[in-house]
Design a protein around this motif. Structure first.
Motif, PDB file in Angstrom:
ATOM      1  N   GLY A  77      -7.630  -5.551   6.570  1.00  0.00           N
ATOM      2  CA  GLY A  77      -7.346  -4.139   6.665  1.00  0.00           C
ATOM      3  C   GLY A  77      -6.549  -3.631   5.479  1.00  0.00           C
ATOM      4  O   GLY A  77      -6.317  -4.328   4.494  1.00  0.00           O
ATOM      5  N   ILE A  78      -6.117  -2.363   5.591  1.00  0.00           N
ATOM      6  CA  ILE A  78      -5.494  -1.662   4.478  1.00  0.00           C
ATOM      7  C   ILE A  78      -4.226  -2.346   3.996  1.00  0.00           C
ATOM      8  O   ILE A  78      -4.028  -2.578   2.803  1.00  0.00           O
ATOM      9  CB  ILE A  78      -5.213  -0.206   4.886  1.00  0.00           C
ATOM     10  N   GLN A  79      -3.316  -2.666   4.926  1.00  0.00           N
ATOM     11  CA  GLN A  79      -2.049  -3.271   4.513  1.00  0.00           C
ATOM     12  C   GLN A  79      -2.258  -4.633   3.856  1.00  0.00           C
ATOM     13  O   GLN A  79      -1.598  -4.967   2.863  1.00  0.00           O
ATOM     14  CB  GLN A  79      -1.113  -3.415   5.707  1.00  0.00           C
ATOM     15  N   ALA A  80      -3.165  -5.443   4.422  1.00  0.00           N
ATOM     16  CA  ALA A  80      -3.428  -6.764   3.856  1.00  0.00           C
ATOM     17  C   ALA A  80      -4.016  -6.666   2.454  1.00  0.00           C
ATOM     18  O   ALA A  80      -3.672  -7.447   1.570  1.00  0.00           O
ATOM     19  CB  ALA A  80      -4.365  -7.550   4.775  1.00  0.00           C
ATOM     20  N   GLN A  81      -4.916  -5.699   2.240  1.00  0.00           N
ATOM     21  CA  GLN A  81      -5.503  -5.519   0.917  1.00  0.00           C
ATOM     22  C   GLN A  81      -4.450  -5.037  -0.081  1.00  0.00           C
ATOM     23  O   GLN A  81      -4.413  -5.489  -1.235  1.00  0.00           O
ATOM     24  CB  GLN A  81      -6.657  -4.529   0.978  1.00  0.00           C
ATOM     25  N   PHE A 307      -8.784   9.006  -0.040  1.00  0.00           N
ATOM     26  CA  PHE A 307      -9.451  10.082  -0.779  1.00  0.00           C
ATOM     27  C   PHE A 307      -8.432  11.055  -1.377  1.00  0.00           C
ATOM     28  O   PHE A 307      -8.791  12.127  -1.857  1.00  0.00           O
ATOM     29  CB  PHE A 307     -10.409  10.825   0.157  1.00  0.00           C
ATOM     30  N   GLU A 308      -7.159  10.649  -1.349  1.00  0.00           N
ATOM     31  CA  GLU A 308      -6.081  11.539  -1.755  1.00  0.00           C
ATOM     32  C   GLU A 308      -6.183  11.985  -3.210  1.00  0.00           C
ATOM     33  O   GLU A 308      -5.918  13.153  -3.516  1.00  0.00           O
ATOM     34  CB  GLU A 308      -4.724  10.863  -1.511  1.00  0.00           C
ATOM     35  N   GLN A 309      -6.543  11.086  -4.120  1.00  0.00           N
ATOM     36  CA  GLN A 309      -6.610  11.469  -5.533  1.00  0.00           C
ATOM     37  C   GLN A 309      -7.740  12.467  -5.782  1.00  0.00           C
ATOM     38  O   GLN A 309      -7.597  13.382  -6.598  1.00  0.00           O
ATOM     39  CB  GLN A 309      -6.774  10.233  -6.410  1.00  0.00           C
ATOM     40  N   SER A 329       0.002  10.685   1.565  1.00  0.00           N
ATOM     41  CA  SER A 329      -0.068   9.265   1.925  1.00  0.00           C
ATOM     42  C   SER A 329      -0.446   8.447   0.703  1.00  0.00           C
ATOM     43  O   SER A 329      -1.395   8.784  -0.010  1.00  0.00           O
ATOM     44  CB  SER A 329      -1.099   9.047   3.034  1.00  0.00           C
ATOM     45  N   ILE A 330       0.286   7.346   0.475  1.00  0.00           N
ATOM     46  CA  ILE A 330       0.009   6.517  -0.703  1.00  0.00           C
ATOM     47  C   ILE A 330      -0.226   5.052  -0.343  1.00  0.00           C
ATOM     48  O   ILE A 330      -0.261   4.196  -1.223  1.00  0.00           O
ATOM     49  CB  ILE A 330       1.158   6.615  -1.733  1.00  0.00           C
ATOM     50  N   TYR A 331      -0.423   4.755   0.938  1.00  0.00           N
ATOM     51  CA  TYR A 331      -0.501   3.356   1.369  1.00  0.00           C
ATOM     52  C   TYR A 331      -1.928   2.828   1.519  1.00  0.00           C
ATOM     53  O   TYR A 331      -2.118   1.644   1.812  1.00  0.00           O
ATOM     54  CB  TYR A 331       0.237   3.180   2.701  1.00  0.00           C
ATOM     55  N   HIS A 332      -2.939   3.664   1.323  1.00  0.00           N
ATOM     56  CA  HIS A 332      -4.301   3.223   1.618  1.00  0.00           C
ATOM     57  C   HIS A 332      -4.860   2.250   0.593  1.00  0.00           C
ATOM     58  O   HIS A 332      -5.711   1.425   0.921  1.00  0.00           O
ATOM     59  CB  HIS A 332      -5.230   4.442   1.731  1.00  0.00           C
ATOM     60  N   GLN A 333      -4.408   2.350  -0.644  1.00  0.00           N
ATOM     61  CA  GLN A 333      -4.880   1.439  -1.686  1.00  0.00           C
ATOM     62  C   GLN A 333      -3.858   1.409  -2.819  1.00  0.00           C
ATOM     63  O   GLN A 333      -3.063   2.336  -2.995  1.00  0.00           O
ATOM     64  CB  GLN A 333      -6.261   1.844  -2.199  1.00  0.00           C
ATOM     65  N   ALA A 334      -3.897   0.332  -3.596  1.00  0.00           N
ATOM     66  CA  ALA A 334      -2.901   0.139  -4.647  1.00  0.00           C
ATOM     67  C   ALA A 334      -2.940   1.254  -5.686  1.00  0.00           C
ATOM     68  O   ALA A 334      -1.897   1.660  -6.209  1.00  0.00           O
ATOM     69  CB  ALA A 334      -3.103  -1.223  -5.314  1.00  0.00           C
ATOM     70  N   SER A 335      -4.127   1.767  -5.995  1.00  0.00           N
ATOM     71  CA  SER A 335      -4.226   2.842  -6.989  1.00  0.00           C
ATOM     72  C   SER A 335      -3.484   4.088  -6.519  1.00  0.00           C
ATOM     73  O   SER A 335      -2.834   4.780  -7.316  1.00  0.00           O
ATOM     74  CB  SER A 335      -5.690   3.161  -7.281  1.00  0.00           C
ATOM     75  N   ASP A 336      -3.555   4.393  -5.205  1.00  0.00           N
ATOM     76  CA  ASP A 336      -2.791   5.522  -4.673  1.00  0.00           C
ATOM     77  C   ASP A 336      -1.293   5.244  -4.752  1.00  0.00           C
ATOM     78  O   ASP A 336      -0.503   6.102  -5.134  1.00  0.00           O
ATOM     79  CB  ASP A 336      -3.171   5.800  -3.221  1.00  0.00           C
ATOM     80  N   PHE A 337      -0.909   4.034  -4.378  1.00  0.00           N
ATOM     81  CA  PHE A 337       0.492   3.642  -4.324  1.00  0.00           C
ATOM     82  C   PHE A 337       1.170   3.825  -5.684  1.00  0.00           C
ATOM     83  O   PHE A 337       2.290   4.334  -5.784  1.00  0.00           O
ATOM     84  CB  PHE A 337       0.584   2.183  -3.868  1.00  0.00           C
ATOM     85  N   PHE A 338       0.467   3.424  -6.732  1.00  0.00           N
ATOM     86  CA  PHE A 338       1.086   3.416  -8.051  1.00  0.00           C
ATOM     87  C   PHE A 338       0.685   4.587  -8.957  1.00  0.00           C
ATOM     88  O   PHE A 338       1.367   4.849  -9.952  1.00  0.00           O
ATOM     89  CB  PHE A 338       0.760   2.102  -8.774  1.00  0.00           C
ATOM     90  N   GLU A 339      -0.392   5.303  -8.631  1.00  0.00           N
ATOM     91  CA  GLU A 339      -0.916   6.282  -9.583  1.00  0.00           C
ATOM     92  C   GLU A 339      -0.777   7.745  -9.169  1.00  0.00           C
ATOM     93  O   GLU A 339      -0.865   8.637 -10.022  1.00  0.00           O
ATOM     94  CB  GLU A 339      -2.390   5.975  -9.873  1.00  0.00           C
ATOM     95  N   SER A 365       2.102   1.102   6.338  1.00  0.00           N
ATOM     96  CA  SER A 365       1.353   2.255   6.847  1.00  0.00           C
ATOM     97  C   SER A 365       2.273   3.452   7.068  1.00  0.00           C
ATOM     98  O   SER A 365       3.407   3.302   7.516  1.00  0.00           O
ATOM     99  CB  SER A 365       0.656   1.896   8.163  1.00  0.00           C
ATOM    100  N   GLU A 366       1.769   4.618   6.746  1.00  0.00           N
ATOM    101  CA  GLU A 366       2.470   5.903   6.816  1.00  0.00           C
ATOM    102  C   GLU A 366       3.491   6.087   5.704  1.00  0.00           C
ATOM    103  O   GLU A 366       4.247   7.065   5.720  1.00  0.00           O
ATOM    104  CB  GLU A 366       3.143   6.109   8.184  1.00  0.00           C
ATOM    105  N   CYS A 367       3.506   5.195   4.719  1.00  0.00           N
ATOM    106  CA  CYS A 367       4.361   5.416   3.550  1.00  0.00           C
ATOM    107  C   CYS A 367       3.848   6.644   2.802  1.00  0.00           C
ATOM    108  O   CYS A 367       2.652   6.765   2.547  1.00  0.00           O
ATOM    109  CB  CYS A 367       4.342   4.189   2.640  1.00  0.00           C
ATOM    110  N   ALA A 368       4.752   7.550   2.458  1.00  0.00           N
ATOM    111  CA  ALA A 368       4.324   8.820   1.871  1.00  0.00           C
ATOM    112  C   ALA A 368       5.171   9.206   0.668  1.00  0.00           C
ATOM    113  O   ALA A 368       6.357   8.868   0.584  1.00  0.00           O
ATOM    114  CB  ALA A 368       4.390   9.931   2.912  1.00  0.00           C
ATOM    115  N   LEU A 369       4.535   9.923  -0.236  1.00  0.00           N
ATOM    116  CA  LEU A 369       5.209  10.516  -1.387  1.00  0.00           C
ATOM    117  C   LEU A 369       5.554  11.958  -1.041  1.00  0.00           C
ATOM    118  O   LEU A 369       4.684  12.759  -0.740  1.00  0.00           O
ATOM    119  CB  LEU A 369       4.283  10.462  -2.603  1.00  0.00           C
TER     120      LEU A 369
END
Length: 375
Positions: A77-81, A307-309, A329-339, A365-369
């Protein structure tokens, strides 16, 4: 003869029975009824003993269950990836330090805690994380004692928490308990939000839109493209007489188009293939919608499963001209988290940022900017 049975589950209940039978007669039996709630945790445990025909009931008040002292990561799932991507990224130091630039002390602490836990979990194949702070233990226990017991099923299609009604059992901790931590915005930001419209991108069943009513005297435009969730959204509006929630059955992206969305309840996604049935949905841009309806936007919440970006690309004009506060939300994938943060910073609009992850039963999950322009 010793018999052990698990009778199954009914909504939030599970029950287990162990009995000692001699010649078909139950001599000793122990039945445990566990009442739990979606999202984590056991609310109460009731035990019924039968000894030679005598029945004794006992309630275990201080039941020790690991779901209250651990938070989930999961093997898939998302967190594991996200954990895998962080643990294996050769350029992770640069990305972390870049993300930390301009953040306050609490945001950096939140960020480093998430990254450390995800990285360690991936390396040691941990499914849960149990090394929590005392504050986290206390918050989880408070959620157990004060949140879950106040969620009630009134009928097969009616659920309630306090004065909120939903047509399905979807009472998220981040929404109804923490209220997205919106009060962590500056007071001037909250005042600006109060007199402008709110965009709820990824409204699901309308749960978040219900909470947003407290923060504005204008409308909440609730975007939900999937058939089932949109129907739930309409029912939620009706159940709560929420006349200021305006449902919009469209997805928001970078350009007008048609897209396939993989249907998986709250995890339905245009980006991720969940190996489930899919639906064709209409995608529009926020800029076109705001222009068409001549909206003043004070706050945007975006939780659209990776799909946030793409959303931000199609909302750049609105963001540039109106500078609304945003929760992304920035937790769905690493690119969202860092970019996502560097993307908005590159627009030079004067935004300040916080990274907030409220205590619940998940590591990331639910980590947000949180984004706001402080004037």
């Amino acid at each position: 003869m010793l018999s052990i049975s698990r009778s199954g589950s009914l909504h939030r209940e599970q029950w287990y029975k162990i009995s000692l039978d001699i010649f078909g007669r139950s001599i000793l039996a122990r039945e445990k009824i566990i009442i739990g709630y979606k999202g984590g945790g056991i609310v109460e445990v009731f035990v019924k003993y039968q000894i030679f025909g005598r029945t004794i009931y006992k309630t275990i008040q201080n039941f020790k269950d690991t779901s209250y002292t651990t938070i989930n990561i999961g093997y898939s799932g998302i967190q594991a990836q996200l954990a895998k991507d962080i643990a294996t990224d050769q350029d992770i130091n640069t990305k972390i330090l870049n993300l930390c630039k301009g953040l306050d002390e609490k945001s950096i602490e939140t960020l480093t805690t998430i990254i450390s836990r995800l990285r360690t979990a991936h390396i040691f194949h941990k499914k849960t994380w149990d090394m929590l702070t005392e504050a986290e233990y206390q918050e989880l226990n408070c959620i157990r004692m004060e949140f879950y017991p106040n969620i009630h099923q009134l009928s097969p299609t009616l659920y309630a928490y306090k004065n909120y009604f939903l047509p399905t059992d979807y009472f998220g901790i981040s929404v109804f308990w923490h209220e997205f931590s919106l009060k962590k915005f500056e007071s001037k930001t909250l005042l600006k939000i109060k007199h402008r419209n709110i965009i709820d991108a990824g409204s699901m069943v309308g749960d978040s839109a219900l909470i947003f009513q407290k923060y504005t005297d204008k409308n909440i435009y609730a975007f939900e493209p999937t058939n089932e969730n949109y129907e739930f959204l309409l029912q939620t509006i009706k159940l709560n007489n929420a006349t200021r929630i305006i449902p919009v059955k469209k997805a928001l992206g970078s350009e007008p188009s048609q897209a396939q969305i993989s249907i998986d309840g709250e995890c339905s996604s245009i980006i991720f293939n969940n190996n489930t049935a899919s639906q064709n949905v209409e995608v529009i841009t926020l800029d076109s919608f705001v222009h068409e309806h001549n909206l003043e936007v004070g706050f945007i919440k975006v939780d659209i499963e990776g799909f946030e970006q793409e959303f931000l690309k199609g909302a750049k004009q609105t963001i540039t001209e109106q500078k609304p506060a945003m929760l992304i939300s920035i937790y769905h994938q690493a690119s969202d988290f860092f970019e996502i943060k560097p993307m908005i910073e590159s627009w030079n609009l004067g935004y300040s940022f916080k990274i907030i992850k409220d205590v619940d039963h998940n590591v990331a999950s639910e980590c947000a900017l949180f984004c706001e322009v402080i004037e």
